[in-house]
Design a protein around this motif. Structure first.
Motif, PDB file in Angstrom:
ATOM      1  N   ALA A   1       0.822  -1.209   0.000  1.00  0.00           N
ATOM      2  CA  ALA A   1       0.000   0.000   0.000  1.00  0.00           C
ATOM      3  C   ALA A   1       0.858   1.262   0.000  1.00  0.00           C
ATOM      4  CB  ALA A   1      -0.926  -0.010   1.215  1.00  0.00           C
ATOM      5  N   ALA A   2       1.873   1.299   0.856  1.00  0.00           N
ATOM      6  CA  ALA A   2       2.677   2.510   1.006  1.00  0.00           C
ATOM      7  C   ALA A   2       3.507   2.800  -0.240  1.00  0.00           C
ATOM      8  CB  ALA A   2       3.586   2.373   2.224  1.00  0.00           C
ATOM      9  N   LEU A   3       4.139   1.795  -0.781  1.00  0.00           N
ATOM     10  CA  LEU A   3       5.007   2.003  -1.938  1.00  0.00           C
ATOM     11  C   LEU A   3       4.238   2.471  -3.169  1.00  0.00           C
ATOM     12  CD1 LEU A   3       7.270  -1.115  -1.413  1.00  0.00           C
ATOM     13  CD2 LEU A   3       8.072   1.259  -1.386  1.00  0.00           C
ATOM     14  N   ALA A   4       2.957   2.142  -3.220  1.00  0.00           N
ATOM     15  CA  ALA A   4       2.132   2.561  -4.368  1.00  0.00           C
ATOM     16  C   ALA A   4       1.505   3.933  -4.185  1.00  0.00           C
ATOM     17  CB  ALA A   4       1.029   1.520  -4.605  1.00  0.00           C
ATOM     18  N   ASP A   5       1.680   4.541  -3.013  1.00  0.00           N
ATOM     19  CA  ASP A   5       1.004   5.798  -2.697  1.00  0.00           C
ATOM     20  C   ASP A   5       1.892   6.991  -3.079  1.00  0.00           C
ATOM     21  OD1 ASP A   5      -0.453   7.894  -1.621  1.00  0.00           O
ATOM     22  OD2 ASP A   5      -1.028   6.787   0.184  1.00  0.00           O
ATOM     23  N   ALA A   6       1.848   7.358  -4.336  1.00  0.00           N
ATOM     24  CA  ALA A   6       2.692   8.452  -4.830  1.00  0.00           C
ATOM     25  C   ALA A   6       2.305   9.783  -4.211  1.00  0.00           C
ATOM     26  CB  ALA A   6       2.616   8.521  -6.349  1.00  0.00           C
ATOM     27  N   HIS A   7       1.013  10.002  -3.935  1.00  0.00           N
ATOM     28  CA  HIS A   7       0.574  11.272  -3.351  1.00  0.00           C
ATOM     29  C   HIS A   7       1.183  11.454  -1.968  1.00  0.00           C
ATOM     30  CE1 HIS A   7      -2.024  14.658  -2.350  1.00  0.00           C
ATOM     31  NE2 HIS A   7      -2.328  14.036  -1.223  1.00  0.00           N
ATOM     32  N   TRP A   8       1.138  10.413  -1.138  1.00  0.00           N
ATOM     33  CA  TRP A   8       1.728  10.523   0.211  1.00  0.00           C
ATOM     34  C   TRP A   8       3.227  10.768   0.096  1.00  0.00           C
ATOM     35  CZ3 TRP A   8       5.532   8.234   3.090  1.00  0.00           C
ATOM     36  CH2 TRP A   8       5.509   8.474   4.465  1.00  0.00           C
ATOM     37  N   ARG A   9       3.883  10.077  -0.805  1.00  0.00           N
ATOM     38  CA  ARG A   9       5.325  10.233  -0.965  1.00  0.00           C
ATOM     39  C   ARG A   9       5.674  11.666  -1.336  1.00  0.00           C
ATOM     40  NH1 ARG A   9       6.030   5.960  -3.758  1.00  0.00           N
ATOM     41  NH2 ARG A   9       5.881   6.821  -5.860  1.00  0.00           N
ATOM     42  N   GLU A  10       4.952  12.252  -2.267  1.00  0.00           N
ATOM     43  CA  GLU A  10       5.232  13.621  -2.703  1.00  0.00           C
ATOM     44  C   GLU A  10       4.998  14.618  -1.571  1.00  0.00           C
ATOM     45  OE1 GLU A  10       3.675  16.828  -6.083  1.00  0.00           O
ATOM     46  OE2 GLU A  10       3.042  14.727  -6.173  1.00  0.00           O
ATOM     47  N   ALA A  11       3.875  14.475  -0.859  1.00  0.00           N
ATOM     48  CA  ALA A  11       3.563  15.381   0.247  1.00  0.00           C
ATOM     49  C   ALA A  11       4.589  15.249   1.369  1.00  0.00           C
ATOM     50  CB  ALA A  11       2.152  15.097   0.772  1.00  0.00           C
ATOM     51  N   THR A  12       5.035  14.029   1.625  1.00  0.00           N
ATOM     52  CA  THR A  12       6.011  13.809   2.685  1.00  0.00           C
ATOM     53  C   THR A  12       7.352  14.436   2.337  1.00  0.00           C
ATOM     54  OG1 THR A  12       4.934  11.781   3.442  1.00  0.00           O
ATOM     55  CG2 THR A  12       7.272  12.025   3.961  1.00  0.00           C
ATOM     56  N   CYS A  13       7.793  14.303   1.107  1.00  0.00           N
ATOM     57  CA  CYS A  13       9.051  14.929   0.700  1.00  0.00           C
ATOM     58  C   CYS A  13       9.002  16.440   0.898  1.00  0.00           C
ATOM     59  CB  CYS A  13       9.352  14.592  -0.755  1.00  0.00           C
ATOM     60  SG  CYS A  13       9.868  12.884  -1.040  1.00  0.00           S
ATOM     61  N   ALA A  14       7.869  17.063   0.568  1.00  0.00           N
ATOM     62  CA  ALA A  14       7.731  18.508   0.742  1.00  0.00           C
ATOM     63  C   ALA A  14       7.777  18.886   2.220  1.00  0.00           C
ATOM     64  CB  ALA A  14       6.422  18.982   0.113  1.00  0.00           C
ATOM     65  N   ARG A  15       7.094  18.110   3.063  1.00  0.00           N
ATOM     66  CA  ARG A  15       7.103  18.402   4.505  1.00  0.00           C
ATOM     67  C   ARG A  15       8.497  18.247   5.089  1.00  0.00           C
ATOM     68  NH1 ARG A  15       7.333  15.242   8.620  1.00  0.00           N
ATOM     69  NH2 ARG A  15       6.705  13.377   7.469  1.00  0.00           N
ATOM     70  N   LEU A  16       9.217  17.223   4.675  1.00  0.00           N
ATOM     71  CA  LEU A  16      10.559  17.001   5.205  1.00  0.00           C
ATOM     72  C   LEU A  16      11.495  18.161   4.877  1.00  0.00           C
ATOM     73  CD1 LEU A  16      11.014  13.197   4.387  1.00  0.00           C
ATOM     74  CD2 LEU A  16      10.597  14.219   6.640  1.00  0.00           C
ATOM     75  N   VAL A  17      11.356  18.736   3.701  1.00  0.00           N
ATOM     76  CA  VAL A  17      12.174  19.893   3.335  1.00  0.00           C
ATOM     77  C   VAL A  17      11.896  21.051   4.296  1.00  0.00           C
ATOM     78  CG1 VAL A  17      12.530  21.673   1.576  1.00  0.00           C
ATOM     79  CG2 VAL A  17      12.449  19.259   0.913  1.00  0.00           C
ATOM     80  N   GLU A  18      10.633  21.310   4.561  1.00  0.00           N
ATOM     81  CA  GLU A  18      10.267  22.405   5.461  1.00  0.00           C
ATOM     82  C   GLU A  18      10.755  22.142   6.877  1.00  0.00           C
ATOM     83  OE1 GLU A  18       6.075  22.863   5.193  1.00  0.00           O
ATOM     84  OE2 GLU A  18       6.098  23.634   3.133  1.00  0.00           O
ATOM     85  N   ASP A  19      10.560  20.925   7.361  1.00  0.00           N
ATOM     86  CA  ASP A  19      10.916  20.622   8.747  1.00  0.00           C
ATOM     87  C   ASP A  19      12.430  20.604   8.948  1.00  0.00           C
ATOM     88  OD1 ASP A  19       8.268  20.480   9.323  1.00  0.00           O
ATOM     89  OD2 ASP A  19       8.203  18.331   9.728  1.00  0.00           O
ATOM     90  N   SER A  20      13.179  20.112   7.973  1.00  0.00           N
ATOM     91  CA  SER A  20      14.632  20.108   8.133  1.00  0.00           C
ATOM     92  C   SER A  20      15.178  21.539   8.124  1.00  0.00           C
ATOM     93  CB  SER A  20      15.286  19.262   7.036  1.00  0.00           C
ATOM     94  OG  SER A  20      14.970  19.732   5.742  1.00  0.00           O
ATOM     95  N   ALA A  21      14.567  22.434   7.351  1.00  0.00           N
ATOM     96  CA  ALA A  21      14.985  23.842   7.374  1.00  0.00           C
ATOM     97  C   ALA A  21      14.664  24.471   8.726  1.00  0.00           C
ATOM     98  CB  ALA A  21      14.290  24.603   6.246  1.00  0.00           C
ATOM     99  N   ARG A  22      13.532  24.103   9.294  1.00  0.00           N
ATOM    100  CA  ARG A  22      13.158  24.614  10.622  1.00  0.00           C
ATOM    101  C   ARG A  22      14.149  24.141  11.684  1.00  0.00           C
ATOM    102  NH1 ARG A  22       7.115  23.688  13.342  1.00  0.00           N
ATOM    103  NH2 ARG A  22       7.480  24.838  15.288  1.00  0.00           N
ATOM    104  N   LEU A  23      14.594  22.900  11.565  1.00  0.00           N
ATOM    105  CA  LEU A  23      15.576  22.377  12.507  1.00  0.00           C
ATOM    106  C   LEU A  23      16.916  23.087  12.349  1.00  0.00           C
ATOM    107  CD1 LEU A  23      16.145  20.300  14.708  1.00  0.00           C
ATOM    108  CD2 LEU A  23      16.667  18.633  12.917  1.00  0.00           C
ATOM    109  N   ASP A  24      17.323  23.345  11.111  1.00  0.00           N
ATOM    110  CA  ASP A  24      18.563  24.083  10.881  1.00  0.00           C
ATOM    111  C   ASP A  24      18.514  25.472  11.520  1.00  0.00           C
ATOM    112  OD1 ASP A  24      19.725  22.027   9.471  1.00  0.00           O
ATOM    113  OD2 ASP A  24      19.449  22.934   7.490  1.00  0.00           O
ATOM    114  N   ALA A  25      17.359  26.106  11.465  1.00  0.00           N
ATOM    115  CA  ALA A  25      17.224  27.438  12.054  1.00  0.00           C
ATOM    116  C   ALA A  25      17.397  27.380  13.569  1.00  0.00           C
ATOM    117  CB  ALA A  25      15.867  28.036  11.689  1.00  0.00           C
ATOM    118  N   LEU A  26      16.827  26.358  14.207  1.00  0.00           N
ATOM    119  CA  LEU A  26      16.992  26.199  15.652  1.00  0.00           C
ATOM    120  C   LEU A  26      18.462  25.981  16.012  1.00  0.00           C
ATOM    121  CD1 LEU A  26      14.061  23.882  16.857  1.00  0.00           C
ATOM    122  CD2 LEU A  26      14.536  26.231  17.579  1.00  0.00           C
ATOM    123  N   ALA A  27      19.117  25.107  15.262  1.00  0.00           N
ATOM    124  CA  ALA A  27      20.515  24.820  15.549  1.00  0.00           C
ATOM    125  C   ALA A  27      21.389  26.041  15.302  1.00  0.00           C
ATOM    126  CB  ALA A  27      20.982  23.645  14.688  1.00  0.00           C
ATOM    127  N   GLY A  28      21.093  26.773  14.238  1.00  0.00           N
ATOM    128  CA  GLY A  28      21.870  27.971  13.952  1.00  0.00           C
ATOM    129  C   GLY A  28      21.743  29.019  15.041  1.00  0.00           C
TER     130      GLY A  28
END
Length: 329
Positions: free
Chosen positions: A236-263
């Protein structure tokens, strides 16, 4: 090159027991791994997935789903996590000289040494030339170094067996060698399911290679190398392209937020992926201890007094993480 020394502790993230033993129990946020904190929503798992052995048809369906998701040119071999593949790789050839691009995930060296290989840590992929077996983690854990597919493909004629661990490559498919595996007889690519999909407890991963290496891996793994619930969820998960795309976008935002905290805390970015970030702090041990006082567990490394790695918190954990960081200032 730096000669790898036997007996080095194979320490890992995910060791929350140690944090609780030292700092006490409580509502911890474990950021010592690079596992997606917002996992794929579990689908309904049919009763037979629990009650019966996996069928060949079910395993084939899972491997077909993985092949489509990874853009693979060959059928993946389903295994109980990328770690299971790491344990099998040393048995694909007679022990000889292995080289591992490091510093990196230490289970590669540990598994090779356990099977009688002589292991040397090297600085870059080109240093693998001449080895009987070479290992590259791409993107690398923990520093996030990346290599283009063509850089790694050029190594095939200079290494007996080339192993590329793509456990953190899901958010960056352009790095993957999976589309280039047809006819590559001395190349094995490893993929983790649990990290990107946030379901590490399922123990699911894949090894991709051309025949006859794939046949050898299947024989070494034995029957039912992936369990029924993992097959059901994985399909089910591997076939879910919509979830994969949305998750990649969220990870970009969250990793930038973490970098800001560390900085803001005065840490410098060493590198990482969108699933984890590695920083240089003035004192990594002191930084880990300070975060632990706020019930945030992190990962430090025996080979660096400065590096500290953090995964991403769940949505509900950002306030706790921000409070822990505020104590560092």
């Amino acid at each position: 090159m730096t000669e790898a020394r036997g007996g080095m502790a194979r320490d890992h993230g995910g060791d929350l027991d140690r944090a609780e033993a030292r700092y006490g129990t409580g509502p911890w946020i474990d950021l010592s791994t690079g596992i997606n904190p917002e996992p794929y929503p579990l689908p309904e798992i049919p009763p037979e997935a629990w009650a019966t052995l996996p069928t060949a048809r079910a395993i084939s369906a899972l491997e077909d789903a993985a092949r489509a998701a990874y853009g693979g040119a060959v059928r993946p071999v389903a295994l109980a996590g990328a770690q299971a593949a790491i344990q099998l790789v040393p048995r694909l050839a007679q022990p000889g000289e292995a080289r591992v691009v490091g510093p990196t995930y230490n289970e590669h060296r540990g598994a090779l040494e356990a099977q009688g290989w002589t292991v040397t840590e090297v600085q870059a992929p080109e240093d693998l030339a001449g080895a009987d077996l070479g290992v590259v983690v791409n993107p690398n854990n923990p520093d996030g170094r990346r290599w283009r597919p063509e850089q790694l493909l050029d190594l095939r004629s200079r290494v007996g067996l080339l192993v590329v661990d793509e456990s953190f490559a899901d958010p960056e498919p352009v790095l993957s060698l999976c589309p280039h595996l047809a006819g590559a007889e001395n190349l094995v690519v490893l993929r983790s399911f649990g990290k990107f999909y946030g379901l590490a407890g399922l123990r699911l991963g894949f090894a991709l290679s051309s025949e006859p290496l794939a046949d050898r891996l299947r024989a070494l793994a034995g029957p039912w190398a992936a369990n029924g619930p993992a097959i059901s969820v994985g399909c089910a998960a591997l076939a879910d392209a919509h979830w994969r795309e949305a998750t990649c976008a969220r990870l970009v935002e969250d990793s930038a937020r973490l970098d800001a905290l560390a900085g803001a805390a005065g840490w410098d970015v060493v590198g990482g992926t969108t699933l984890f970030r590695t920083y240089a702090a003035p004192d990594a041990i002191a930084a880990q201890e300070a975060l632990a006082q706020g019930r945030v567990w992190s990962r430090i490394f025996p080979y660096s007094p400065h590096w500290i790695r953090l995964g991403l918190p769940p949505t509900s954990g950002w306030l706790t993480l921000e409070a822990a960081f505020s104590a560092l200032r």
